[in-house]
Design a protein around this motif. Structure first.
Motif, PDB file in Angstrom:
ATOM      1  N   MET A 260      59.763  53.704  37.289  1.00 45.95           N
ATOM      2  CA  MET A 260      59.608  52.294  36.921  1.00 45.95           C
ATOM      3  C   MET A 260      58.620  51.587  37.855  1.00 45.95           C
ATOM      4  SD  MET A 260      62.596  49.452  36.479  1.00 45.95           S
ATOM      5  CE  MET A 260      62.253  47.699  36.418  1.00 45.95           C
ATOM      6  N   ALA A 261      58.807  51.759  39.154  1.00 43.89           N
ATOM      7  CA  ALA A 261      57.930  51.084  40.123  1.00 43.89           C
ATOM      8  C   ALA A 261      56.500  51.588  40.005  1.00 43.89           C
ATOM      9  CB  ALA A 261      58.454  51.304  41.535  1.00 43.89           C
ATOM     10  N   GLY A 262      56.333  52.892  39.718  1.00 37.41           N
ATOM     11  CA  GLY A 262      54.998  53.464  39.615  1.00 37.41           C
ATOM     12  C   GLY A 262      54.201  52.910  38.458  1.00 37.41           C
ATOM     13  N   ILE A 263      54.885  52.634  37.335  1.00 35.57           N
ATOM     14  CA  ILE A 263      54.182  52.069  36.181  1.00 35.57           C
ATOM     15  C   ILE A 263      53.583  50.709  36.546  1.00 35.57           C
ATOM     16  CG2 ILE A 263      54.536  51.090  33.879  1.00 35.57           C
ATOM     17  CD1 ILE A 263      56.582  53.348  33.391  1.00 35.57           C
ATOM     18  N   VAL A 264      54.349  49.909  37.277  1.00 40.48           N
ATOM     19  CA  VAL A 264      53.851  48.598  37.699  1.00 40.48           C
ATOM     20  C   VAL A 264      52.736  48.745  38.740  1.00 40.48           C
ATOM     21  CG1 VAL A 264      54.458  46.409  38.780  1.00 40.48           C
ATOM     22  CG2 VAL A 264      56.047  47.494  37.194  1.00 40.48           C
ATOM     23  N   ALA A 265      53.039  49.529  39.772  1.00 34.88           N
ATOM     24  CA  ALA A 265      52.098  49.631  40.891  1.00 34.88           C
ATOM     25  C   ALA A 265      50.787  50.264  40.480  1.00 34.88           C
ATOM     26  CB  ALA A 265      52.741  50.440  42.016  1.00 34.88           C
ATOM     27  N   ALA A 266      50.832  51.178  39.526  1.00 32.01           N
ATOM     28  CA  ALA A 266      49.626  51.930  39.179  1.00 32.01           C
ATOM     29  C   ALA A 266      48.638  51.142  38.342  1.00 32.01           C
ATOM     30  CB  ALA A 266      50.019  53.222  38.447  1.00 32.01           C
ATOM     31  N   HIS A 267      49.075  50.056  37.717  1.00 32.25           N
ATOM     32  CA  HIS A 267      48.098  49.350  36.883  1.00 32.25           C
ATOM     33  C   HIS A 267      48.055  47.849  37.100  1.00 32.25           C
ATOM     34  CE1 HIS A 267      51.281  47.954  34.169  1.00 32.25           C
ATOM     35  NE2 HIS A 267      50.399  47.154  33.658  1.00 32.25           N
ATOM     36  N   GLU A 268      49.183  47.204  37.389  1.00 34.54           N
ATOM     37  CA  GLU A 268      49.199  45.750  37.476  1.00 34.54           C
ATOM     38  C   GLU A 268      48.260  45.251  38.567  1.00 34.54           C
ATOM     39  OE1 GLU A 268      50.821  42.155  35.879  1.00 34.54           O
ATOM     40  OE2 GLU A 268      51.431  44.177  35.325  1.00 34.54           O
ATOM     41  N   THR A 269      48.360  45.831  39.750  1.00 35.04           N
ATOM     42  CA  THR A 269      47.516  45.354  40.853  1.00 35.04           C
ATOM     43  C   THR A 269      46.042  45.682  40.610  1.00 35.04           C
ATOM     44  OG1 THR A 269      48.019  47.396  42.064  1.00 35.04           O
ATOM     45  CG2 THR A 269      49.357  45.465  42.569  1.00 35.04           C
ATOM     46  N   THR A 270      45.758  46.833  39.985  1.00 34.92           N
ATOM     47  CA  THR A 270      44.362  47.175  39.686  1.00 34.92           C
ATOM     48  C   THR A 270      43.779  46.229  38.652  1.00 34.92           C
ATOM     49  OG1 THR A 270      44.806  49.501  40.181  1.00 34.92           O
ATOM     50  CG2 THR A 270      42.822  49.010  38.923  1.00 34.92           C
ATOM     51  N   ALA A 271      44.555  45.920  37.616  1.00 38.04           N
ATOM     52  CA  ALA A 271      44.083  44.985  36.591  1.00 38.04           C
ATOM     53  C   ALA A 271      43.787  43.617  37.195  1.00 38.04           C
ATOM     54  CB  ALA A 271      45.130  44.867  35.483  1.00 38.04           C
ATOM     55  N   HIS A 272      44.688  43.130  38.043  1.00 35.01           N
ATOM     56  CA  HIS A 272      44.465  41.838  38.694  1.00 35.01           C
ATOM     57  C   HIS A 272      43.236  41.897  39.609  1.00 35.01           C
ATOM     58  CE1 HIS A 272      47.904  40.075  36.991  1.00 35.01           C
ATOM     59  NE2 HIS A 272      48.822  40.475  37.855  1.00 35.01           N
ATOM     60  N   ALA A 273      43.110  42.983  40.373  1.00 33.56           N
ATOM     61  CA  ALA A 273      41.983  43.103  41.307  1.00 33.56           C
ATOM     62  C   ALA A 273      40.658  43.110  40.556  1.00 33.56           C
ATOM     63  CB  ALA A 273      42.127  44.375  42.145  1.00 33.56           C
ATOM     64  N   ALA A 274      40.623  43.793  39.403  1.00 36.60           N
ATOM     65  CA  ALA A 274      39.387  43.833  38.619  1.00 36.60           C
ATOM     66  C   ALA A 274      39.026  42.445  38.100  1.00 36.60           C
ATOM     67  CB  ALA A 274      39.561  44.810  37.457  1.00 36.60           C
ATOM     68  N   ALA A 275      40.008  41.715  37.592  1.00 42.80           N
ATOM     69  CA  ALA A 275      39.733  40.362  37.090  1.00 42.80           C
ATOM     70  C   ALA A 275      39.305  39.438  38.226  1.00 42.80           C
ATOM     71  CB  ALA A 275      40.977  39.815  36.387  1.00 42.80           C
ATOM     72  N   ASN A 276      39.973  39.535  39.370  1.00 41.05           N
ATOM     73  CA  ASN A 276      39.577  38.720  40.528  1.00 41.05           C
ATOM     74  C   ASN A 276      38.140  39.008  40.929  1.00 41.05           C
ATOM     75  OD1 ASN A 276      42.109  37.527  40.743  1.00 41.05           O
ATOM     76  ND2 ASN A 276      42.855  38.996  42.254  1.00 41.05           N
ATOM     77  N   ALA A 277      37.764  40.307  40.933  1.00 37.83           N
ATOM     78  CA  ALA A 277      36.430  40.705  41.394  1.00 37.83           C
ATOM     79  C   ALA A 277      35.345  40.171  40.462  1.00 37.83           C
ATOM     80  CB  ALA A 277      36.346  42.231  41.489  1.00 37.83           C
ATOM     81  N   VAL A 278      35.524  40.333  39.153  1.00 38.72           N
ATOM     82  CA  VAL A 278      34.504  39.857  38.207  1.00 38.72           C
ATOM     83  C   VAL A 278      34.397  38.334  38.269  1.00 38.72           C
ATOM     84  CG1 VAL A 278      33.842  39.729  35.785  1.00 38.72           C
ATOM     85  CG2 VAL A 278      34.783  41.856  36.702  1.00 38.72           C
ATOM     86  N   LYS A 279      35.530  37.665  38.326  1.00 38.45           N
ATOM     87  CA  LYS A 279      35.520  36.196  38.434  1.00 38.45           C
ATOM     88  C   LYS A 279      34.777  35.748  39.686  1.00 38.45           C
ATOM     89  CE  LYS A 279      38.764  32.269  38.923  1.00 38.45           C
ATOM     90  NZ  LYS A 279      38.511  31.929  40.332  1.00 38.45           N
ATOM     91  N   LEU A 280      35.088  36.370  40.816  1.00 38.38           N
ATOM     92  CA  LEU A 280      34.475  35.995  42.086  1.00 38.38           C
ATOM     93  C   LEU A 280      32.966  36.208  42.052  1.00 38.38           C
ATOM     94  CD1 LEU A 280      34.964  35.203  45.099  1.00 38.38           C
ATOM     95  CD2 LEU A 280      35.284  37.638  45.571  1.00 38.38           C
ATOM     96  N   LEU A 281      32.532  37.331  41.513  1.00 40.72           N
ATOM     97  CA  LEU A 281      31.104  37.641  41.481  1.00 40.72           C
ATOM     98  C   LEU A 281      30.342  36.721  40.526  1.00 40.72           C
ATOM     99  CD1 LEU A 281      31.489  41.499  41.581  1.00 40.72           C
ATOM    100  CD2 LEU A 281      30.167  40.164  43.245  1.00 40.72           C
ATOM    101  N   LEU A 282      30.941  36.413  39.387  1.00 42.47           N
ATOM    102  CA  LEU A 282      30.253  35.532  38.442  1.00 42.47           C
ATOM    103  C   LEU A 282      30.224  34.088  38.940  1.00 42.47           C
ATOM    104  CD1 LEU A 282      31.463  36.919  35.006  1.00 42.47           C
ATOM    105  CD2 LEU A 282      29.246  37.256  36.120  1.00 42.47           C
ATOM    106  N   GLU A 283      31.203  33.695  39.748  1.00 41.39           N
ATOM    107  CA  GLU A 283      31.173  32.365  40.351  1.00 41.39           C
ATOM    108  C   GLU A 283      30.093  32.264  41.417  1.00 41.39           C
ATOM    109  OE1 GLU A 283      35.826  30.892  39.920  1.00 41.39           O
ATOM    110  OE2 GLU A 283      35.222  32.113  41.643  1.00 41.39           O
ATOM    111  N   ARG A 284      29.732  33.389  41.991  1.00 42.18           N
ATOM    112  CA  ARG A 284      28.649  33.446  42.992  1.00 42.18           C
ATOM    113  C   ARG A 284      27.517  34.252  42.380  1.00 42.18           C
ATOM    114  NH1 ARG A 284      33.418  32.661  44.994  1.00 42.18           N
ATOM    115  NH2 ARG A 284      33.761  31.663  47.027  1.00 42.18           N
TER     116      ARG A 284
END
Length: 773
Positions: A260-284
């Motif tokens: 159960m924990a692996g399903i969350v850890a393996a994708h949720e944080t990566t999905a958030h990190a990818a969205a944060n990264a694209v947002k940050l780069l396009l803002e700059r």
């Protein structure tokens, strides 16, 4: 506590200790923290770095060194509460969970020693670099197919169409989970996040409890299917097979919980990190365009995105004994919220920390993945995905831009990423419409922390001047005229020299005015037996040319407290010595310069040295009947004298022999730009163990591999650059054992202390080294 205070409940004394107004008002569930937790707690990092939050009942820790120290000591600061609900649930919600048989137990995230490390060792192999290489094609194919689906649409929500779905599918395949039931997993994952790290109201708690209960049943169902045939390539199949070998380490209750924990850890944080990264780069926008123009920067840009706007904002620990953090007493049983998001912007550790810079050499030192024995095992899979997403988007949609929108986040203490990220572009400008070869581009992926080879800046040659026979002075400036990082005498830059298909990296000392913040100047000799570097520089150094440069770095720093300085140069070794002489003069130090060359016309900067340093300069020219007698020049190296030298190997060797008789042999400082380091000879080398004190691992370094290679193979982050023992970027602290030093960075005193080593080349004298990694 600092600042104006109000009486609040506190775990230290029954009557309550003073809590500042800002500490009392702090909440991680509001918009300010959700949108930018690093900025939201900047006040605390600077004014009240460890404070008690009555809202949470936690001590909040915000500075880099304090956060890292807590991660490092997983005995004093237990991870056992990492998955504990931060908001106590109501009875009705608990009853709902019980009705589903919910029994979440310990996982790698929240278990203590001695259970944790044996389990981690047994289950680590699928996360190592050799295993992850095999996953690259899968990730790239899925990212490419996701972009294919919307590349001609002109507008899309990147989260729903790519940055959530692809990490989820990658996670399922990595874990070995059947993909037919992916549908409800987003709902389950959000529910798990809210249930564990959020602040749901009573009505929401019941709804969330049903979703978490279904998630628990789903995980058990999947695990039962895997147990029927554990022969597949997934991590859960691997774990089931390992259970057969180590039933006391990999238990049934553990497998269900980690499913159960692996399903969350393996994708949720990566999905958030990818969205944060694209947002940050396009803002700059200028940073985004930088990556479009220079894809080699993407691996380091990923690290900087994780530092500046990572998906893991904070983590939790509990004190197992009375202790102290940042000078604040912490009682046994106290809970701590350690906020990586603000620690990652601590100016005490990161220079100009609020600046977002994809070229930042220290970006990989962020704490987003944690640190030490509990550092995220899946970090390199996440890095691979983020690199591939950015490669795909910058190559195929370089004209991407953000749509004006309000960004929404799931309120919780620890994980953050926008729920939607709408972007738009003009499909008519898609590069592949005009050149289909764009679709054939495949940029390399770095598995692990990126090498500093990629962190270069494109600089323009603005002046080339001949300063001696076969020597040119080259002035380099930023194309946009922006100021450059400051440097001190003795510093050098690395220049990438293209020799056919091979990129050669060569180091050149800076020798211009240090107070000129808009240019770097180097002096380069065309070597008779050039290995390619100096020849390339001389052939390509024309006004308007572009050089790719890294640095500056300094392993040849001047001791400004020395009573007397003796500066010795041979040939082109004058470049760092010239900078030292200029600094010594500006500081009013007692110094002398001894400069040898085979003929005056071959001695670079001679006119300037005579003009600026007068009778402090002593020259030695054999054609004029003057040879440098090092024994006479250095006959009086008394206590308080420091000698700095750069020149041919024979001169350096003679100096090292002379230094043996000095009162302080460590008074000799030598700058090297070449190394005699060759390939390892397994027939001569011996194997040895490296114990990693912070990670809890013991690794065997075989005769045919370096310490650096061994660390990387076992998922241990460590930076490197030259990998020849020249640059010092792969340095590691040594706590025990004698080092067989083979670098040319460390001085005599540092070598004798055996307190640090260059992992790219140095080895153990004996059978064991203990490193603080």
């Amino acid at each position: 506590m600092t600042g104006e205070s109000v009486a609040q409940g506190c775990p230290v004394t029954p009557q309550g200790c003073p809590v500042s107004d800002r500490a009392a008002a702090f909440t991680p569930f509001g918009d300010e923290y959700q949108h930018d937790p690093g900025a939201a707690l900047a006040w605390a990092r600077e004014q009240e770095p460890v404070f008690y939050s009555p809202e949470l009942g936690y001590w909040v820790v915000t500075r880099y060194e304090d956060v890292k120290a807590i991660f490092r000591d997983n005995i004093t600061f237990s991870p056992s509460i990492a998955l504990e609900k931060i908001t106590p649930t109501i009875t009705e919600a608990d009853e709902v969970l019980r009705s589903y048989g919910y029994a979440m137990n310990r996982t790698l995230v929240n278990e203590d020693e001695p259970e944790h490390m044996p389990r981690r060792r047994v289950l680590m192999e699928p996360f190592t670099a050799p295993a992850l290489v095999e996953r690259e094609d899968m990730v790239r194919r899925m990212a490419r197919e996701a972009v294919d689906a919307f590349v001609d649409d002109g507008e899309v929500d990147l989260v729903t169409e790519m940055l959530y779905q692809v990490p989820l599918t990658v996670a399922m395949r990595f874990l070995g989970v059947p993909e037919e039931d992916i549908g409800p997993l987003k709902e389950y994952s959000v529910a798990h996040t809210v249930n564990t790290w959020g602040r749901p109201n009573p009505e929401e708690q019941v709804r969330v409890a049903h979703a978490v209960g279904n998630f628990w049943r789903y995980a058990g169902h999947v695990l039962d299917k895997i147990r029927q045939d554990p022969s597949g390539p997934g991590w859960m199949q691997y774990s089931v097979r390992k259970q057969a070998e180590h039933p006391d380490v990999v238990t049934d209750s553990y497998l269900h919980s980690i499913m159960m924990a692996g399903i969350v850890a393996a994708h949720e944080t990566t999905a958030h990190a990818a969205a944060n990264a694209v947002k940050l780069l396009l803002e700059r926008r200028e940073r985004w365009e930088e990556l479009c123009a220079r894809p080699a920067l993407i691996p380091n840009a990923v690290e900087e995105c994780l530092r500046y706007s990572g998906s893991v904002a904070a983590w939790r620990r509990v004190a197992t004994t009375d202790t102290e953090v940042g000078g604040v007493s912490i009682a046994e049983g106290s809970k701590l919220l350690i906020v990586q998001a603000t620690a990652n912007r601590d100016p005490r550790h990161f220079e100009d920390a609020e600046r977002f810079d994809p070229r930042r050499e220290s970006a990989g030192e962020h704490l987003t993945f944690g640190y030490g024995a509990h550092q995220c095992m899946g970090k390199n899979l996440a890095r691979m995905e983020l690199q591939i997403f950015l490669q795909e988007l910058t190559t195929r949609l370089p004209h991407l831009e953000l749509v004006e929108q309000d960004f929404q986040y799931v309120p919780n203490t620890s994980f953050r990423g926008p729920e939607h990220l709408r972007v738009r572009w003009d499909p008519a400008r898609n590069p592949e419409r005009h050149d289909p070869r764009v679709l054939e581009v495949r940029h390399p992926v770095t598995i692990g922390e990126p090498s500093k080879h990629a962190i270069s800046r494109a600089m323009t040659v603005t002046r080339v001047e001949r300063v001696a026979e076969r020597v040119v002075r080259i002035r380099l400036e930023e194309p946009d005229g922006k100021p450059l990082p400051a440097w001190t005498s003795g510093a050098h830059i690395d220049v990438d020299c293209l020799d056919g298909d091979e990129v050669l990296t060569r180091q050149f000392s800076l020798c211009g005015p240090p107070d000129d913040h808009h240019a770097y100047e180097i002096g380069v000799l065309l070597e008779t037996d050039s290995r390619g570097g100096s020849r390339w520089v001389h052939e390509n150094a024309v006004e308007g040319a572009t050089f790719h440069v890294r640095g500056p770095r300094n392993h040849f720093r001047l001791d400004a407290d020395a009573e007397r300085l003796v500066l010795v140069a041979g040939g082109i070794g004058i470049t760092p010595v010239l900078a030292h002489a200029d600094r010594a003069k500006s500081m009013g130090l007692d110094y002398e310069i001894h400069y040898a060359g085979r003929a005056a016309e071959h001695m670079a900067f001679l006119d300037r040295l005579r003009r600026d340093h007068g009778d402090r300069l002593h020259t030695y020219v054999p054609t004029e009947g003057h040879r440098m007698d090092l024994a006479r020049v250095l006959a009086d190296v008394s206590a308080g004298t420091q000698v700095y030298a750069c020149g041919p190997d024979r001169m350096v060797q003679a100096l090292e022999e002379l230094a043996e008789s000095w009162p302080d042999p460590g008074a000799l400082h030598v700058e090297h730009f070449s190394s005699a380091l060759g390939a390892l000879d397994p027939g001569v080398e011996h194997a040895f163990d490296v114990v990693l004190s912070d990670s809890g691992l013991t690794l065997r370094v075989p005769p045919d591999k370096t310490v650096l290679q061994t660390l990387r193979e076992h998922n241990i982050d460590i930076q490197s650059d030259c990998e020849e023992g020249l640059c010092g970027s792969c340095e590691a602290p040594v706590l025990a054992g004698d080092v067989d030093h083979r670098d040319v960075v460390l001085g005599r005193g540092d070598r004798a202390a055996h307190s640090r080593m260059m992992t790219c080349c140095s080895r153990a004298c004996g059978d064991r080294l203990v490193l603080q990694l």
